[in-house]
Design an enzyme around this catalytic site. Structure first.
Site, short mmCIF file in Angstrom:
data_model
loop_
_atom_site.label_atom_id
_atom_site.label_comp_id
_atom_site.label_asym_id
_atom_site.label_seq_id
_atom_site.Cartn_x
_atom_site.Cartn_y
_atom_site.Cartn_z
N TYR A 283 25.23 27.11 3.99
CA TYR A 283 24.94 28.49 3.60
C TYR A 283 26.26 29.20 3.33
O TYR A 283 27.20 29.08 4.10
CB TYR A 283 24.19 29.20 4.74
CG TYR A 283 23.90 30.66 4.47
CD1 TYR A 283 22.98 31.04 3.49
CD2 TYR A 283 24.53 31.66 5.20
CE1 TYR A 283 22.71 32.38 3.25
CE2 TYR A 283 24.26 33.01 4.97
CZ TYR A 283 23.34 33.37 3.99
OH TYR A 283 23.06 34.69 3.76
N ASP B 299 34.44 27.10 3.50
CA ASP B 299 33.78 28.30 3.99
C ASP B 299 33.83 28.25 5.51
O ASP B 299 33.02 27.59 6.14
CB ASP B 299 32.34 28.36 3.47
CG ASP B 299 31.61 29.59 3.98
OD1 ASP B 299 32.16 30.31 4.85
OD2 ASP B 299 30.47 29.83 3.53
N LYS C 277 32.65 36.87 10.21
CA LYS C 277 32.20 36.82 11.60
C LYS C 277 33.31 37.18 12.60
O LYS C 277 33.62 38.35 12.75
CB LYS C 277 31.53 35.47 11.88
CG LYS C 277 30.31 35.30 10.93
CD LYS C 277 29.28 34.29 11.31
CE LYS C 277 28.01 34.52 10.51
NZ LYS C 277 27.73 33.55 9.46
C1 LIG Z 1 27.34 33.91 7.97
C2 LIG Z 1 27.88 33.07 6.91
C3 LIG Z 1 28.14 33.56 5.63
C4 LIG Z 1 27.74 34.94 5.20
O1 LIG Z 1 28.42 35.93 5.88
P1 LIG Z 1 27.77 37.42 5.89
O2 LIG Z 1 28.79 38.22 6.63
O3 LIG Z 1 26.47 37.29 6.60
O4 LIG Z 1 27.62 37.85 4.49
C5 LIG Z 1 28.76 32.74 4.73
N1 LIG Z 1 29.11 31.49 5.05
C6 LIG Z 1 28.87 30.97 6.27
C7 LIG Z 1 29.30 29.58 6.59
C8 LIG Z 1 28.22 31.73 7.23
O5 LIG Z 1 27.95 31.19 8.42
#
Ligand SMILES: *Cc1c(COP(=O)(O)O)cnc(C)c1O
Length: 430
Positions: free
Chosen positions: A145, A240, A268
């Site tokens: 994601y 990511d 995060k």
């Molecule tokens: C949470 C998450 C996102 C998205 O971040 P948001 O602050 O919710 O937009 C993107 N990549 C990864 C791996 C994530 O865990």
């Protein structure tokens, strides 16, 4: 049974004015059924709902609360910052400090741009990779994601070579055709895609440890292999690390696995609980971002002083306290051992994936190395398990496809309580 009457009535009211009653879908408990718990407050390792029920936290705001909730250093930094106004929309000293700190903590960073969410970070990184390489296509992995940007809301086509399909209405076919998907941990599939799209792939983006299909680790050689493919074909490798950054180590998964991506997305933990994201990497690529370069990206509230105060305090603490990572790992190993003992006592054989302070129990006895494996989990069992745990005061992520995140605030007693609840819950559902 817990009294959650306040949550029930709030959820009903919410449904009238908020789509699905929540501001982010996973909160709605759709995967597990029942009513989401409405939170009133949290402190350390505990979270309290509107009926004053107390739960031990294993979500921790999906990661940011790595030190536990309402950590005094962070709340103090925020309280101080707000005295000087909440936003300027102009550069501040704090932004320079946090950028210098991030660059010092993560070896692959030479420059960094702050944004307001993980989604913004990944969207911007992909645009930058496309602008820099002058290519359009990107490769992502099934089950990873990357936020809700159009380019990432793509389901796999049938067969590795076919184009992706939009998996949300509103994503155009035109966008979908530029996103190719491969199974996680499958290097051959990636090589096939790259060869079938010679000189067209701008970037490969992945979670170096996946947390959004449950916790799934990269197989030995997978990340190295991707680095090699990218080097051979002039493709930008994007990690990511919105989830893994500052969680698995102060330098993230790339430190743990010793692989340098070209660009990295953060989120995060970087905001200490405030809405913050960032992307960064090699100077040569980052200088392609406006205003030093042609790739446009901006934000009215980017680098917000209150968010930077929280983030800077969080990152400084982690930077100066490497023992946090050892503590977190040993707490997580205690949980893992406890879960394994429970499963054995009950004659069950479920798969547990763990690294650092991320851990998942998959309700399948097969190894889980990609999304297809994760989908073999028994979702009905997970659902029942989730509610049994909630009733015993353990706040788990409401989906089999989410990892758990430990915080350093958990005590030995909390860990024992979680392990006992795990035993009772597993026993109750079988
Ligand atoms: C949470 C998450 C996102 C998205 O971040 P948001 O602050 O919710 O937009 C993107 N990549 C990864 C791996 C994530 O865990």
């Amino acid at each position: 049974m817990l009294d959650i009457s306040s949550s029930v009535s709030l959820f009903e009211n919410a449904g009238h004015v908020i789509p699905g009653g929540v501001n982010s879908p996973v909160r709605a408990f759709k995967a597990v059924g029942g009513t989401p718990i409405f939170i009133k407050s949290a402190n350390g390792a505990y979270i309290f709902d509107e009926n004053d029920n107390k739960y031990i936290e294993l979500i921790n705001s999906w990661g940011p609360m790595i030190l536990g909730h309402a950590h005094p250093l962070i709340t103090e930094a925020v309280s101080k910052a707000i005295q000087n106004s909440l936003s300027f929309g102009a550069p501040t000293a704090r932004e320079v400090e946090i950028a210098e700190l991030i660059v010092s903590m993560i070896p692959s960073f030479e420059k960094v741009r702050m944004v307001n969410s993980g989604t913004e970070a990944t969207m911007s990184a992909i645009r930058l990779a496309r602008g820099y390489t002058k290519r359009d296509k990107v490769i992502k992995f099934e089950g990873c994601y990357h936020g809700h940007g159009d380019s990432f809301l793509i389901a796999a086509g049938s067969g590795a070579i076919t184009m992706g399909e939009p998996n949300s209405p509103g994503v155009t076919k035109g966008t979908a055709k530029d996103t190719l998907t491969a199974p996680y941990n499958n290097l051959e599939a990636v090589e096939e895609l790259v060869n079938a799209n010679k000189d067209e792939i701008a970037a490969i983006i992945l979670e170096p440890v996946a947390g959004n299909m449950g916790c799934v680790l990269p197989k030995v050689g997978f990340l190295e292999g991707l680095r090699k493919v990218c080097d051979q074909h002039g493709i930008i490798l994007i990690f990511d690390e919105v989830m893994t950054g500052f969680r698995l180590a102060k330098g993230g998964a790339q430190e743990v696995f010793n692989i340098e991506p070209d660009l990295t997305c953060l989120g995060k933990i970087i905001g200490g609980g405030m809405p913050v994201g960032a992307y960064g990497g090699k100077k040569e690529i980052m200088d392609f971002v406006s205003p030093s370069g042609p790739v446009y990206q901006a934000g009215t509230l980017s680098g917000n002083p209150v968010a930077m105060a929280a983030g800077f305090t969080m990152l400084s603490y982690l930077n100066e306290h490497p023992e946090v990572y050892q503590n977190l790992e040993s707490k997580t190993l205690t949980l893992k051992k406890g879960f394994e003992t429970n499963l054995e006592k009950l004659g069950l054989d479920y798969s547990i994936n763990q690294i650092g302070s991320m851990i998942s129990i998959f309700f399948t006895n097969e190894k889980v190395e990609n999304f297809e494996d994760a989908q073999k989990s028994n979702m009905d069992l997970f659902k029942n398990y989730f509610h049994e745990m909630l009733n015993r005061g353990i706040y788990l992520a409401p989906s089999q496809y989410e990892t758990l995140f430990l915080s350093d605030a958990l005590t030995d007693k909390d860990l024992n309580d979680i392990i006992s609840a795990n035993f009772e819950s597993l026993k109750a559902i079988h």
